[in-house]
Design a protein around this motif. Structure first.
Motif, mmCIF file in Angstrom:
data_model
loop_
_atom_site.group_PDB
_atom_site.id
_atom_site.type_symbol
_atom_site.label_atom_id
_atom_site.label_comp_id
_atom_site.label_asym_id
_atom_site.label_seq_id
_atom_site.Cartn_x
_atom_site.Cartn_y
_atom_site.Cartn_z
ATOM 1 N N GLY A 29 4.178 6.796 -1.629
ATOM 2 C CA GLY A 29 4.661 5.630 -2.345
ATOM 3 C C GLY A 29 4.729 4.454 -1.384
ATOM 4 N N SER A 30 5.099 3.288 -1.916
ATOM 5 C CA SER A 30 5.268 2.109 -1.066
ATOM 6 C C SER A 30 6.454 2.362 -0.141
ATOM 7 C CB SER A 30 5.539 0.892 -1.936
ATOM 8 O OG SER A 30 6.791 1.067 -2.596
ATOM 9 N N TYR B 97 8.681 9.697 -9.203
ATOM 10 C CA TYR B 97 8.209 9.742 -7.825
ATOM 11 C C TYR B 97 7.336 10.972 -7.649
ATOM 12 C CZ TYR B 97 11.901 6.316 -6.812
ATOM 13 O OH TYR B 97 12.710 5.213 -6.803
ATOM 14 N N ASN B 98 6.334 10.794 -6.862
ATOM 15 C CA ASN B 98 5.324 11.822 -6.671
ATOM 16 C C ASN B 98 5.757 12.878 -5.641
ATOM 17 O OD1 ASN B 98 2.693 12.948 -6.639
ATOM 18 N ND2 ASN B 98 2.292 11.781 -4.760
ATOM 19 N N ILE B 99 5.514 14.157 -5.946
ATOM 20 C CA ILE B 99 5.646 15.202 -4.928
ATOM 21 C C ILE B 99 4.270 15.825 -4.741
ATOM 22 C CG2 ILE B 99 6.670 17.430 -4.286
ATOM 23 C CD1 ILE B 99 9.107 16.819 -5.852
ATOM 24 N N GLU B 100 3.694 15.641 -3.565
ATOM 25 C CA GLU B 100 2.369 16.233 -3.320
ATOM 26 C C GLU B 100 2.498 17.698 -2.952
ATOM 27 O OE1 GLU B 100 -0.221 14.314 -0.566
ATOM 28 O OE2 GLU B 100 0.080 12.355 -1.470
ATOM 29 N N SER B 101 3.585 18.015 -2.265
ATOM 30 C CA SER B 101 3.759 19.389 -1.800
ATOM 31 C C SER B 101 5.236 19.632 -1.562
ATOM 32 C CB SER B 101 2.955 19.564 -0.510
ATOM 33 O OG SER B 101 3.412 20.673 0.214
ATOM 34 N N VAL C 238 9.667 2.387 -2.029
ATOM 35 C CA VAL C 238 9.934 3.623 -2.781
ATOM 36 C C VAL C 238 10.404 4.732 -1.831
ATOM 37 C CG1 VAL C 238 8.804 5.509 -4.072
ATOM 38 C CG2 VAL C 238 8.452 3.129 -4.765
ATOM 39 N N ILE C 239 9.728 4.856 -0.679
ATOM 40 C CA ILE C 239 10.098 5.900 0.289
ATOM 41 C C ILE C 239 11.544 5.693 0.759
ATOM 42 C CG2 ILE C 239 9.562 6.921 2.553
ATOM 43 C CD1 ILE C 239 7.341 7.514 0.612
ATOM 44 N N GLU C 240 11.890 4.436 1.059
ATOM 45 C CA GLU C 240 13.264 4.140 1.498
ATOM 46 C C GLU C 240 14.276 4.498 0.407
ATOM 47 O OE1 GLU C 240 14.528 3.519 4.415
ATOM 48 O OE2 GLU C 240 12.471 3.786 5.119
ATOM 49 N N GLN C 241 13.915 4.194 -0.820
ATOM 50 C CA GLN C 241 14.774 4.495 -1.969
ATOM 51 C C GLN C 241 14.967 6.011 -2.105
ATOM 52 O OE1 GLN C 241 16.609 2.890 -3.952
ATOM 53 N NE2 GLN C 241 16.548 3.632 -6.041
ATOM 54 N N ILE C 242 13.885 6.759 -1.982
ATOM 55 C CA ILE C 242 13.953 8.225 -2.070
ATOM 56 C C ILE C 242 14.900 8.756 -1.001
ATOM 57 C CG2 ILE C 242 12.638 10.349 -1.612
ATOM 58 C CD1 ILE C 242 10.222 8.982 -3.007
ATOM 59 N N LYS C 243 14.738 8.267 0.231
ATOM 60 C CA LYS C 243 15.577 8.751 1.334
ATOM 61 C C LYS C 243 17.050 8.422 1.085
ATOM 62 C CE LYS C 243 12.742 7.115 4.681
ATOM 63 N NZ LYS C 243 12.366 6.777 6.075
ATOM 64 N N THR D 73 0.848 -1.178 0.000
ATOM 65 C CA THR D 73 0.000 0.000 0.000
ATOM 66 C C THR D 73 0.892 1.239 0.000
ATOM 67 O OG1 THR D 73 -0.078 -0.220 2.391
ATOM 68 C CG2 THR D 73 -1.991 -1.007 1.145
ATOM 69 N N SER D 74 0.401 2.267 -0.649
ATOM 70 C CA SER D 74 1.128 3.527 -0.728
ATOM 71 C C SER D 74 0.832 4.344 0.522
ATOM 72 C CB SER D 74 0.643 4.260 -1.975
ATOM 73 O OG SER D 74 1.196 5.546 -2.032
ATOM 74 N N SER D 75 1.871 4.942 1.086
ATOM 75 C CA SER D 75 1.620 5.790 2.251
ATOM 76 C C SER D 75 2.261 7.154 2.044
ATOM 77 C CB SER D 75 2.140 5.123 3.522
ATOM 78 O OG SER D 75 3.532 4.969 3.449
ATOM 79 N N ARG D 76 1.773 8.127 2.789
ATOM 80 C CA ARG D 76 2.152 9.522 2.628
ATOM 81 C C ARG D 76 3.232 9.854 3.648
ATOM 82 N NH1 ARG D 76 0.029 14.178 4.781
ATOM 83 N NH2 ARG D 76 -0.237 15.977 3.414
ATOM 84 N N HIS D 77 4.358 10.357 3.193
ATOM 85 C CA HIS D 77 5.458 10.693 4.096
ATOM 86 C C HIS D 77 5.854 12.156 3.956
ATOM 87 C CE1 HIS D 77 7.023 6.676 5.564
ATOM 88 N NE2 HIS D 77 5.990 6.366 4.811
ATOM 89 N N THR D 78 6.165 12.768 5.076
ATOM 90 C CA THR D 78 6.644 14.149 5.071
ATOM 91 C C THR D 78 8.129 14.156 5.413
ATOM 92 O OG1 THR D 78 4.471 14.907 5.775
ATOM 93 C CG2 THR D 78 6.291 16.448 6.056
#
Lengths: 177, 177
Positions: free
Chosen positions: A68-69, A43-47, A72-77, A14-19
């Protein structure tokens, strides 16, 4: 490294929202690179908000809301942390309690009989009139993104003609990391 | 076109600060391109905020504060207007009266005897406590960039430990263009 073939089950994550709070060198090529990292990989940028860091004008703090999943979030970081002008990446969503707020400026054409309703909604959302003329109000309102969305959807049928939003600003409730 | 050689006097143009409202397609490659337009040419971005446009989730509104000579500002506007995913560029500084505000979240380690001063300053700036624990406050404050700067410089010696700013959000006082 091994001949074993793993039978990896199909995962529907599931996709989750991270700040994310990202501290970088205060040069504008840096913002372009950070954003390029997201857009280049889809990769998505909501804000996104960016401003100088207190005490140290050589650093900027970028607040990015992405989704993202977990993978994906771990990869972005990881990718952000590897970028040279990035000093620090804090995932506020993972690290625990934090405050997230947004600012919106909302222009409303104030028609006679709708006025009372406009002012009532403004009061409920603690919106402050920062400009008023014979034919319009400009309200300043802060709140979570959901609260701002609600304010906008309530004001829309009452004559909302224009608005500008800041995007999410966030800070952890705990000690500075 | 002409053989006349104009003796162009050396102009020391003063740099001025302009706030641009740019409406673009709501796709993230677009933000990267807009920022790339600035960073690639060494144009300055003092502040940038971005969010979806009301009623039309397919569009985003980017507020950019930039500074430069009139020639540079005109060049920036021309380049932006020529970009395919850009729908509209409004120079709020040129078009007349507008409202510019910023949101900041400011964390202050509330030491005993400084508390009274912290709360007095917060009151003057209409800052609202959005989180308070035994050892810190988080204040939400909105104002012009100058007001936010002043708030920060007053709070800094009183235990300011962390902050996040939105950058400038702006809207014209006149009719929508």
């Amino acid at each position: 490294m091994s001949d074993i073939v793993y039978d990896i089950p199909e995962v529907h994550e599931t996709s989750s929202r991270h700040t994310l709070a990202v501290v970088v060198d205060n040069e504008f090529g840096v913002l372009a690179r950070v954003i390029g990292l997201f857009s280049g990989r889809g990769y998505n940028i909501e804000s996104l908000t960016v401003a100088e860091v207190e005490h140290d004008k050589k650093l900027s703090r970028i607040t990015i809301v992405t989704s993202g999943s977990e993978m994906v979030i771990e990869q972005i970081k990881r990718l952000l942390e590897r970028m040279v002008p990035v000093y620090k990446v804090n995932d506020l969503t993972v690290e625990g309690a934090h405050v997230e707020l947004e600012l919106a400026l909302v222009k409303i054409k104030g028609a006679g009989d709708k006025m009372k309703e406009i002012l009532r909604i403004a009061e409920v959302f603690r919106a402050r009139s920062v400009d008023a003329s014979q034919d319009h109000f400009i309200f300043e309102v802060t709140g979570t993104s959901e609260q701002i969305n609600t304010f906008i959807s309530l004001m829309s049928p009452l004559g909302l003609t224009e608005m500008a939003r800041s995007g999410v600003v966030a800070i952890s409730k705990g000690k500075k990391k």
